[in-house]
Design an enzyme around this catalytic site. Structure first.
Site, PDB file in Angstrom:
ATOM      1  N   LYS A 177       0.838  -1.210   0.000  1.00 37.16           N
ATOM      2  CA  LYS A 177       0.000   0.000   0.000  1.00 37.16           C
ATOM      3  C   LYS A 177       0.874   1.261   0.000  1.00 37.16           C
ATOM      4  O   LYS A 177       2.070   1.186   0.312  1.00 37.16           O
ATOM      5  CB  LYS A 177      -0.922  -0.019   1.220  1.00 37.16           C
ATOM      6  CG  LYS A 177      -0.181   0.028   2.556  1.00 37.16           C
ATOM      7  CD  LYS A 177      -1.116  -0.253   3.725  1.00 37.16           C
ATOM      8  CE  LYS A 177      -0.355  -0.271   5.048  1.00 37.16           C
ATOM      9  NZ  LYS A 177      -1.221  -0.719   6.160  1.00 37.16           N
TER      10      LYS A 177
ATOM     11  N   TYR B  63      16.338  30.617   5.942  1.00 40.13           N
ATOM     12  CA  TYR B  63      15.245  31.444   6.461  1.00 40.13           C
ATOM     13  C   TYR B  63      15.332  31.588   7.976  1.00 40.13           C
ATOM     14  O   TYR B  63      15.584  30.612   8.686  1.00 40.13           O
ATOM     15  CB  TYR B  63      13.889  30.799   6.140  1.00 40.13           C
ATOM     16  CG  TYR B  63      13.484  30.867   4.695  1.00 40.13           C
ATOM     17  CD1 TYR B  63      13.212  32.082   4.075  1.00 40.13           C
ATOM     18  CD2 TYR B  63      13.342  29.699   3.955  1.00 40.13           C
ATOM     19  CE1 TYR B  63      12.815  32.133   2.743  1.00 40.13           C
ATOM     20  CE2 TYR B  63      12.942  29.738   2.623  1.00 40.13           C
ATOM     21  CZ  TYR B  63      12.690  30.963   2.030  1.00 40.13           C
ATOM     22  OH  TYR B  63      12.299  31.001   0.719  1.00 40.13           O
TER      23      TYR B  63
HETATM   24  C1  LIG Z   1      -0.553  -1.753   6.835  1.00 39.55           C
HETATM   25  C2  LIG Z   1      -1.157  -2.978   7.367  1.00 39.55           C
HETATM   26  C3  LIG Z   1      -0.370  -4.119   7.610  1.00 39.55           C
HETATM   27  C4  LIG Z   1       1.143  -4.115   7.487  1.00 39.55           C
HETATM   28  O1  LIG Z   1       1.703  -3.590   8.674  1.00 39.55           O
HETATM   29  P1  LIG Z   1       3.292  -3.468   8.896  1.00 39.55           P
HETATM   30  O2  LIG Z   1       3.409  -2.963  10.274  1.00 39.55           O
HETATM   31  O3  LIG Z   1       3.780  -2.485   7.886  1.00 39.55           O
HETATM   32  O4  LIG Z   1       3.875  -4.805   8.688  1.00 39.55           O
HETATM   33  C5  LIG Z   1      -1.013  -5.281   7.987  1.00 39.55           C
HETATM   34  N1  LIG Z   1      -2.348  -5.313   8.151  1.00 39.55           N
HETATM   35  C6  LIG Z   1      -3.138  -4.234   7.964  1.00 39.55           C
HETATM   36  C7  LIG Z   1      -4.612  -4.328   8.170  1.00 39.55           C
HETATM   37  C8  LIG Z   1      -2.563  -3.027   7.579  1.00 39.55           C
HETATM   38  O5  LIG Z   1      -3.343  -1.952   7.406  1.00 39.55           O
END
Ligand SMILES: *Cc1c(COP(=O)(O)O)cnc(C)c1O
Length: 369
Positions: A39, A260
């Site tokens: 994602k 700045y």
């Molecule tokens: C993002 C997510 C993961 C992965 O989590 P990590 O800590 O990056 O391994 C697993 N399950 C769900 C539902 C998530 O939203």
């Protein structure tokens, strides 16, 4: 590219992604498979190339948060199982199913929207307090309803941990107990084809009891430590290097200021390097006077205010640094390294947010294994 310096580039070592997946897959209990979470553009690393590397490294499934992210994987020709984990509007659901994804259900209304064959995972909120139903009876009746519908496939059961990265915390065990009871009962009722999954990266490292049939690993796949410690101590290789270069080197007399607001002034004559990277690239302004950058294999303090397009570093009273020299903001140079976890610590955040925050203006370069 002519091989010369570049303004702002994130080099992603796909061999590292592949090896991190193999490391994670090797950690799992017999019978548990690896689902790799790509994602948010693969946590900023590039979803499609990282997904391919993950599949080479032993991932059996991919997961994303949104329907569009699933469509992106399919458009690239990736045909692995894809789970869309997030909440979906009716329009999103169409996009997700068009992309032949598995989707997550926790309400009857959502199941009503499904107007064609689909694979559904029922989500129990065992204590995250976010998506999923917290009512185990509701989760049971959803399973019953899906299993009774010929077009629908009850493909999985899931939950998500709130404190997997807080070692010693009791909430994790409580969530695990609640989910295991629910999953055990459903497996008894609906058979062994159900894919039961709960753990994220931290959960996968923390407790084999949480592995079930599959783990959903994101952060660790990219060589980022789920506990915000040194990833290499857990056998993970950071995949991302953030690089810029020294565009100018200038002499500062005592009292001269950089950037700045004049938040830094030379307390003695020194040399200052200007790197053309800034918060417009995701190198956050809170790193003003609060970061290190590697140039010629040595750490140099970032001085002055981070601006949208530039930062300044103190090179010291005598320097061999020259315009055109490469600068590493995250990653290794010479014998030195700057971990994403260090940058996150300085920002009061977590490594996830640092790589997700790199903007589109940073070119991603994927290096094959
Ligand atoms: C993002 C997510 C993961 C992965 O989590 P990590 O800590 O990056 O391994 C697993 N399950 C769900 C539902 C998530 O939203």
């Amino acid at each position: 590219m002519n091989g010369g310096p570049e303004r702002a580039v994130a080099r992603v070592d796909l061999g590292a992604v592949e090896r991190n997946c193999a490391r994670l897959a090797g950690l799992l209990r017999e019978g548990s498979r690896l689902c790799v979470v790509v994602k948010a553009n693969g946590y900023g690393h590039g979803a499609v190339p990282c997904a391919r590397a993950a599949l080479r490294g032993g991932a059996a499934w991919l997961a994303v948060a949104t329907a569009d992210e699933a469509a992106e994987l399919r458009a690239a020709g990736i045909d692995a199982r894809v789970l869309v984990m997030g909440a979906l509007t009716r329009a999103d659901l169409d996009v997700a199913l068009d992309a032949d994804s598995d989707v997550v259900a926790w309400t009857q209304d959502f199941v009503d929207w499904v107007d064609r064959p689909a694979r559904l995972h029922v989500k129990l909120d065992s204590g995250m307090g976010r998506l999923g139903t917290a009512d185990a009876d509701e989760a049971r009746s959803l399973c019953e309803r899906i299993a009774a519908d010929d077009r629908l496939d009850l493909a999985g059961l899931m939950t998500h941990f709130a404190t997997a990265d807080e070692v010693g915390d009791a909430h994790f065990g409580a969530q695990l107990g609640r989910f295991a009871a629910f999953a055990g009962a459903m497996r008894g009722a609906y058979g062994g084809d159900l894919v039961v999954h709960a753990a994220n990266s931290a959960g996968a490292f923390r407790d084999p009891e949480a592995h079930f049939d599959m783990v959903r690993c994101g952060v660790a796949v990219y060589g980022l430590d789920p506990f915000q410690e040194d990833p290499e101590e857990r056998g993970l290789e950071p995949a991302l290097t953030l690089e810029s270069y020294v565009a100018a080197v200038k002499r500062f007399e005592t009292g001269m200021s950089a950037g700045y607001g004049r938040t830094w002034r030379a307390t003695e004559p020194t040399w200052v390097g200007v790197l053309p990277i800034g918060y417009g690239d995701g190198w956050r302004r809170s790193l003003s006077n609060n970061a290190r950058v590697l140039v010629r294999g040595r750490p140099r303090p970032l001085v002055g205010t981070v601006s949208m397009d530039n930062v300044t570093v103190d090179l010291g009273p005598e320097t061999d640094v020259r315009p055109g020299d490469r600068a590493v903001l995250i990653g290794r140079q010479g014998g030195e390294r700057i971990l994403c976890e260090e940058v996150a610590g300085r920002l009061g955040t977590i490594n996830y947010e640092v790589t997700c925050g790199l903007t589109q203006r940073v070119r991603r370069e994927h290096q094959e294994a």
